[in-house]
Design an enzyme around this catalytic site. Structure first.
Site, PDB file in Angstrom:
ATOM      1  N   LYS A  85       0.825  -1.219   0.000  1.00 33.10           N
ATOM      2  CA  LYS A  85       0.000   0.000   0.000  1.00 33.10           C
ATOM      3  C   LYS A  85       0.864   1.277   0.000  1.00 33.10           C
ATOM      4  CE  LYS A  85      -4.014  -2.170   2.232  1.00 33.10           C
ATOM      5  NZ  LYS A  85      -5.032  -2.038   3.315  1.00 33.10           N
ATOM      6  N   TYR A 112     -12.674  -3.274  -3.168  1.00 32.73           N
ATOM      7  CA  TYR A 112     -13.143  -3.085  -1.797  1.00 32.73           C
ATOM      8  C   TYR A 112     -14.665  -3.023  -1.720  1.00 32.73           C
ATOM      9  CZ  TYR A 112      -8.500  -2.361   0.340  1.00 32.73           C
ATOM     10  OH  TYR A 112      -7.221  -2.538   0.842  1.00 32.73           O
ATOM     11  N   ARG A 163      -1.958 -14.480   4.656  1.00 32.87           N
ATOM     12  CA  ARG A 163      -2.775 -13.814   5.691  1.00 32.87           C
ATOM     13  C   ARG A 163      -2.079 -13.901   7.055  1.00 32.87           C
ATOM     14  NH1 ARG A 163      -6.932 -10.342   4.322  1.00 32.87           N
ATOM     15  NH2 ARG A 163      -7.878 -10.791   6.344  1.00 32.87           N
ATOM     16  N   ARG A 214       2.354  -6.508   9.444  1.00 34.58           N
ATOM     17  CA  ARG A 214       1.670  -5.361  10.056  1.00 34.58           C
ATOM     18  C   ARG A 214       2.130  -5.155  11.499  1.00 34.58           C
ATOM     19  NH1 ARG A 214      -4.304  -6.900   7.575  1.00 34.58           N
ATOM     20  NH2 ARG A 214      -4.256  -5.545   5.739  1.00 34.58           N
ATOM     21  N   ASN A 256      -2.151   0.195   6.864  1.00 29.77           N
ATOM     22  CA  ASN A 256      -1.637  -1.076   7.391  1.00 29.77           C
ATOM     23  C   ASN A 256      -0.721  -1.804   6.388  1.00 29.77           C
ATOM     24  OD1 ASN A 256      -3.558  -1.905   5.629  1.00 29.77           O
ATOM     25  ND2 ASN A 256      -4.918  -2.820   7.139  1.00 29.77           N
ATOM     26  N   HIS A 311      -2.149  -5.353   1.504  1.00 29.33           N
ATOM     27  CA  HIS A 311      -3.392  -6.101   1.283  1.00 29.33           C
ATOM     28  C   HIS A 311      -3.028  -7.512   0.888  1.00 29.33           C
ATOM     29  CE1 HIS A 311      -7.200  -7.490  -0.388  1.00 29.33           C
ATOM     30  NE2 HIS A 311      -6.479  -7.960  -1.397  1.00 29.33           N
ATOM     31  N   GLU A 350      -9.038 -11.495  -7.651  1.00 27.36           N
ATOM     32  CA  GLU A 350      -8.133 -10.361  -7.434  1.00 27.36           C
ATOM     33  C   GLU A 350      -6.888 -10.443  -8.326  1.00 27.36           C
ATOM     34  OE1 GLU A 350      -7.463  -9.914  -3.212  1.00 27.36           O
ATOM     35  OE2 GLU A 350      -9.578  -9.485  -2.839  1.00 27.36           O
TER      36      GLU A 350
HETATM   37  N1  UDP Z   1     -10.121  -0.558   7.015  1.00 26.60           N
HETATM   38  C1  UDP Z   1     -10.181   0.599   7.779  1.00 26.60           C
HETATM   39  N2  UDP Z   1     -10.959   0.609   8.916  1.00 26.60           N
HETATM   40  C2  UDP Z   1     -11.665  -0.485   9.308  1.00 26.60           C
HETATM   41  C3  UDP Z   1     -11.604  -1.662   8.530  1.00 26.60           C
HETATM   42  C4  UDP Z   1     -10.808  -1.655   7.380  1.00 26.60           C
HETATM   43  O1  UDP Z   1      -9.546   1.603   7.445  1.00 26.60           O
HETATM   44  O2  UDP Z   1     -12.348  -0.428  10.340  1.00 26.60           O
HETATM   45  C5  UDP Z   1      -9.287  -0.574   5.795  1.00 26.60           C
HETATM   46  C6  UDP Z   1      -7.929  -1.239   6.033  1.00 26.60           C
HETATM   47  O3  UDP Z   1      -6.954  -0.564   5.232  1.00 26.60           O
HETATM   48  C7  UDP Z   1      -8.166  -2.633   5.508  1.00 26.60           C
HETATM   49  C8  UDP Z   1      -9.089  -2.376   4.336  1.00 26.60           C
HETATM   50  O4  UDP Z   1      -9.936  -1.318   4.774  1.00 26.60           O
HETATM   51  O5  UDP Z   1      -6.942  -3.250   5.148  1.00 26.60           O
HETATM   52  C9  UDP Z   1      -9.927  -3.575   3.907  1.00 26.60           C
HETATM   53  O6  UDP Z   1     -10.614  -4.098   5.023  1.00 26.60           O
HETATM   54  P1  UDP Z   1     -10.632  -5.659   5.318  1.00 26.60           P
HETATM   55  O7  UDP Z   1     -11.668  -5.883   6.365  1.00 26.60           O
HETATM   56  O8  UDP Z   1     -10.756  -6.412   4.046  1.00 26.60           O
HETATM   57  O9  UDP Z   1      -9.190  -5.907   6.017  1.00 26.60           O
HETATM   58  P2  UDP Z   1      -7.900  -6.735   5.519  1.00 26.60           P
HETATM   59  O10 UDP Z   1      -8.407  -7.922   4.740  1.00 26.60           O
HETATM   60  O11 UDP Z   1      -7.069  -5.810   4.691  1.00 26.60           O
HETATM   61  O12 UDP Z   1      -7.201  -7.130   6.784  1.00 26.60           O
HETATM   62 MG    MG Z   2      -9.668  -7.912   3.097  1.00 25.21          MG
END
Ligand code: UDP
Ligand code: MG
Length: 160
Positions: A15, A55, A91, A108, A118, A121, A132
């Site tokens: 990112k 997203y 993950r 992270r 963070n 992705h 994706e």
């Molecule tokens: N995000 C955020 N606030 C939240 C949840 C998600 O800013 O409360 C952002 C964060 O950058 C995250 C992205 O949205 O990585 C996508 O969310 P997801 O739940 O898919 O999390 P990830 O799979 O990236 O852990």
């Molecule tokens: Mg996600």
């Protein structure tokens, strides 16, 4: 779903915060030393339409506009990684969404403090990974090559 063995693929985006903070090399290195195969890697700018698709599961959330602006604030690095059960492995290596609560040792957990910011992705299921990878890479941008290291990374029965 067909068992894809060491050829399972996942999509990673490094990112804008990581690009700005000079963490691209560190993040790529973590995947390399984990034993994954990089089959696609490129720098790109994301637009609204791509992000809305990518997203879709958070597009209605109040924080979405902030996420969108952040993800367009600089180029990102897209990676397609391959390995045995690679979606789950990535993950784990990434750590949970809220960086400041992410486990020490994870990307992270070690490299970030933010929730939105963070650094990375990673696809969250094999099915989403397929969509994706296809969203961010053209077929010809994924390179099939022998990585001799795989014979040391996996045992013979895993290397199918
Ligand atoms: N995000 C955020 N606030 C939240 C949840 C998600 O800013 O409360 C952002 C964060 O950058 C995250 C992205 O949205 O990585 C996508 O969310 P997801 O739940 O898919 O999390 P990830 O799979 O990236 O852990
Ligand atoms: Mg996600």
């Amino acid at each position: 779903m067909k068992f894809e063995g060491v050829h399972e693929k996942t999509l990673v985006l490094i990112k804008p915060d990581a690009v700005q903070r000079g963490l691209v090399g560190e993040i790529v290195k973590r995947f390399e030393i984990k034993g994954l195969r990089i089959v696609g890697m490129k720098m790109m700018r994301l637009d609204e339409a791509t992000l809305r698709e990518h997203y879709a599961h958070i597009a209605a959330k109040p924080f979405y506009p902030t996420v969108e602006k952040f993800m367009m604030s600089s180029p990102v690095v897209a990676l397609c990684l391959e390995g045995l059960e690679v979606v789950d492995a990535v993950r784990l290596v990434m750590g949970i969404t809220k960086s400041r609560a992410a486990e020490a040792g994870s990307i992270r957990g070690d490299l970030a403090m933010g929730y939105g910011n963070n650094v990375i992705h990673g696809s969250d299921s094999v099915e989403n990974a397929k969509a994706e990878v296809a969203r961010f890479f053209k077929e010809e941008e994924l390179l099939d090559y022998t990585k001799d290291e795989f014979m040391h990374v996996y045992s013979e029965d895993e290397r199918v």
